[in-house]
Structures are given as C-alpha cells and as structure tokens.
Write a protein that holds these residues in place. Structure first.
Motif, mmCIF file in Angstrom:
data_model
loop_
_atom_site.group_PDB
_atom_site.id
_atom_site.type_symbol
_atom_site.label_atom_id
_atom_site.label_comp_id
_atom_site.label_asym_id
_atom_site.label_seq_id
_atom_site.Cartn_x
_atom_site.Cartn_y
_atom_site.Cartn_z
ATOM 1 N N UNK A 80 0.823 -1.210 0.000
ATOM 2 C CA UNK A 80 0.000 0.000 0.000
ATOM 3 C C UNK A 80 0.853 1.255 0.000
ATOM 4 N N UNK A 81 1.915 1.242 0.787
ATOM 5 C CA UNK A 81 2.769 2.426 0.881
ATOM 6 C C UNK A 81 3.517 2.676 -0.415
ATOM 7 N N UNK A 82 4.027 1.622 -1.036
ATOM 8 C CA UNK A 82 4.757 1.792 -2.296
ATOM 9 C C UNK A 82 3.840 2.349 -3.381
ATOM 10 N N UNK A 83 2.643 1.815 -3.495
ATOM 11 C CA UNK A 83 1.717 2.304 -4.525
ATOM 12 C C UNK A 83 1.370 3.767 -4.289
ATOM 13 N N UNK A 84 1.067 4.117 -3.047
ATOM 14 C CA UNK A 84 0.705 5.494 -2.723
ATOM 15 C C UNK A 84 1.889 6.428 -2.931
ATOM 16 N N UNK A 85 3.061 6.035 -2.445
ATOM 17 C CA UNK A 85 4.237 6.899 -2.569
ATOM 18 C C UNK A 85 4.656 7.087 -4.028
ATOM 19 N N UNK A 86 4.471 6.059 -4.844
ATOM 20 C CA UNK A 86 4.768 6.200 -6.273
ATOM 21 C C UNK A 86 3.849 7.236 -6.905
ATOM 22 N N UNK A 87 2.586 7.230 -6.523
ATOM 23 C CA UNK A 87 1.645 8.220 -7.043
ATOM 24 C C UNK A 87 1.971 9.629 -6.557
ATOM 25 N N UNK A 88 2.684 9.715 -5.440
ATOM 26 C CA UNK A 88 3.102 11.021 -4.918
ATOM 27 C C UNK A 88 4.475 11.429 -5.448
ATOM 28 N N UNK B 87 10.896 8.901 -5.260
ATOM 29 C CA UNK B 87 11.807 7.894 -5.794
ATOM 30 C C UNK B 87 11.853 6.773 -4.762
ATOM 31 N N UNK B 88 11.676 5.525 -5.192
ATOM 32 C CA UNK B 88 11.418 4.439 -4.258
ATOM 33 C C UNK B 88 12.393 3.279 -4.367
ATOM 34 N N UNK B 89 12.743 2.761 -3.199
ATOM 35 C CA UNK B 89 13.462 1.496 -3.075
ATOM 36 C C UNK B 89 12.708 0.624 -2.085
ATOM 37 N N UNK B 90 12.711 -0.665 -2.324
ATOM 38 C CA UNK B 90 12.171 -1.633 -1.364
ATOM 39 C C UNK B 90 13.330 -2.485 -0.876
ATOM 40 N N UNK B 91 13.428 -2.643 0.434
ATOM 41 C CA UNK B 91 14.517 -3.402 1.034
ATOM 42 C C UNK B 91 14.154 -4.888 1.002
ATOM 43 N N UNK B 92 14.746 -5.620 0.079
ATOM 44 C CA UNK B 92 14.293 -6.982 -0.206
ATOM 45 C C UNK B 92 14.425 -7.925 0.983
ATOM 46 N N UNK C 198 5.934 -13.252 -4.959
ATOM 47 C CA UNK C 198 5.305 -12.671 -6.152
ATOM 48 C C UNK C 198 5.382 -11.151 -6.114
ATOM 49 N N UNK C 199 5.067 -10.574 -4.975
ATOM 50 C CA UNK C 199 5.095 -9.118 -4.868
ATOM 51 C C UNK C 199 6.512 -8.577 -5.032
ATOM 52 N N UNK C 200 7.469 -9.217 -4.394
ATOM 53 C CA UNK C 200 8.841 -8.714 -4.413
ATOM 54 C C UNK C 200 9.481 -8.829 -5.789
ATOM 55 N N UNK C 201 9.139 -9.885 -6.522
ATOM 56 C CA UNK C 201 9.806 -10.132 -7.796
ATOM 57 C C UNK C 201 8.975 -9.762 -9.024
ATOM 58 N N UNK C 202 7.660 -9.658 -8.865
ATOM 59 C CA UNK C 202 6.809 -9.426 -10.040
ATOM 60 C C UNK C 202 6.037 -8.113 -9.991
ATOM 61 N N UNK C 203 5.728 -7.616 -8.807
ATOM 62 C CA UNK C 203 4.844 -6.450 -8.697
ATOM 63 C C UNK C 203 5.601 -5.190 -8.293
ATOM 64 N N UNK C 204 6.300 -5.237 -7.185
ATOM 65 C CA UNK C 204 6.952 -4.037 -6.661
ATOM 66 C C UNK C 204 8.029 -3.462 -7.585
#
Length: 205
Positions: free
Chosen positions: A149-157, A160-165, A178-184
């Motif tokens: 939820x946070x990544x989607x919202x922050x991208x719309x705002x 610049x985004x990184x996710x700590x795998x 699936x989320x880590x490798x296909x969606x995020x």
C-alpha cells in the motif's frame, strides 16, 4: 568492476528516508518462525544504523487505534472491521509499540496510522517534504499489506522508491515472493541491506 548499475543510482542521504513499517510485537508475531522474526529485526536494525550513520532520516510507522478510530471503521472494510470489533491494537498497548530493537531516537519521524498505507491516515508525507525528502526506502511488515500500500501510494506522490528486499516480510511466503519479484519492481528499485549500504556511501565516494 563496479556493481552500481545493478543496484540503481546512488542515494543522497540528506534527501533519503528509511520507512520502517509496522515493526510491532503484535504484527511480527504473525510471522510463523521466531527465527525469521529475529533475523528480520537484526537486518532492519543494521539498515537503520547504516542510514543514521550516513545522515539519512528514519521514519517509524505503526498501526494503533483509539476508541474513536475503532468506531470509525465501517463494516465494509475487510481488513480492519474485525480488528475494530475486537478492539485490537490499542495505541497504548505495548504490543502496538515499535519493537524495542528498533526504538525511535531523537530526530526520527514517528507516526501512528489506522489503515495499511503509511501516508493515507498520517501526516507523514508533509513531514517528509518539510525535510526535503525525495527518496524512500521501504521496509517492514507486511509485504502484502503496509509495504504494498505504501509503495503504490508513494509512487503516485512521485517519490523515488526502493524496497529493502531482505527487510520486508509477509506471513505468506508465496505472496511475498510474487510481490517482491513481479509487482513491486514496476514502481521501485529492489535492493538488499548490503546494496543499501553501498548506495548510501556511493554518493560521497
């Protein structure tokens, strides 16, 4: 040979915040293995220390409810209606506090939320922008809840985004993968804790 291109662009610590989402005893308990919980906390504590050492910002986000918050949750909300009905996650309950291994320090941002995303029910976006933060590194729990939820919202705002795998986790390993490798990756760079350290230091090298 430099590995920088695979990691993404260097991070400017002055404009970077590490978001630590929902690292609370009650939520960590949803991870099935105690060893996994302890390992995750260790990696997150290391990432927090790295970001602090380079002059970046730490933002702690936790979920917690007042009586009024519970009463405001409609029955249609599949994620939170049951929680509100059982009066769970009171904001003063120790189980809803930030885990002691990641305890906030002076200068950190700390916000309390009542939905999955870190920004929709908080003033986090305002606090980040007041500090000149343009880059977010998202970590914590859970991959299919607060992280997504946070990544989607922050991208719309337009952050610049990184996710700590290796700093995110979910009770369902299949969904997590699936989320880590296909969606995020469509919205954020995906980097592990060692890569984060390298990116933070690359801006001053």
């Amino acid at each position: 040979m430099s590995t920088q291109p695979a990691l993404g662009p260097a991070l400017d610590p002055a404009h970077t915040a590490l978001l630590v989402l929902d690292c609370q005893p009650a939520i960590l308990a949803a991870l099935p293995e105690e060893g996994d919980r302890e390992a995750l906390l260790g990696r997150l504590a290391g990432a927090v220390a790295d970001v602090r050492a380079e002059g970046g910002t730490i933002a702690h986000v936790r979920v917690g409810f007042t009586e009024a918050d519970w009463d405001a949750v409609p029955a249609a909300n599949r994620s939170f209606a049951l929680l509100a009905r059982h009066r769970a996650m009171h904001h003063e309950d120790p189980a809803a506090a930030v885990h002691e291994r990641l305890a906030p320090r002076d200068g950190d941002i700390v916000v309390r939320k009542t939905r999955h995303g870190a920004m929709s029910t908080t003033d986090l976006d305002r606090q980040l922008r007041e500090r000149g933060i343009t880059t977010l590194v998202v970590s914590g729990l859970s991959t299919s809840g607060a992280v997504l939820s946070t990544v989607i919202d922050a991208a719309d705002r337009d952050y610049r985004l990184h996710v700590l795998s290796d700093g995110v986790a979910d009770p369902d390993p299949g969904v997590h993968d699936v989320l880590l490798h296909r969606v995020l990756p469509s919205r954020a760079h995906v980097v592990d804790t060692a890569g984060l350290r390298a990116l933070l230091r690359a801006s001053t090298s």
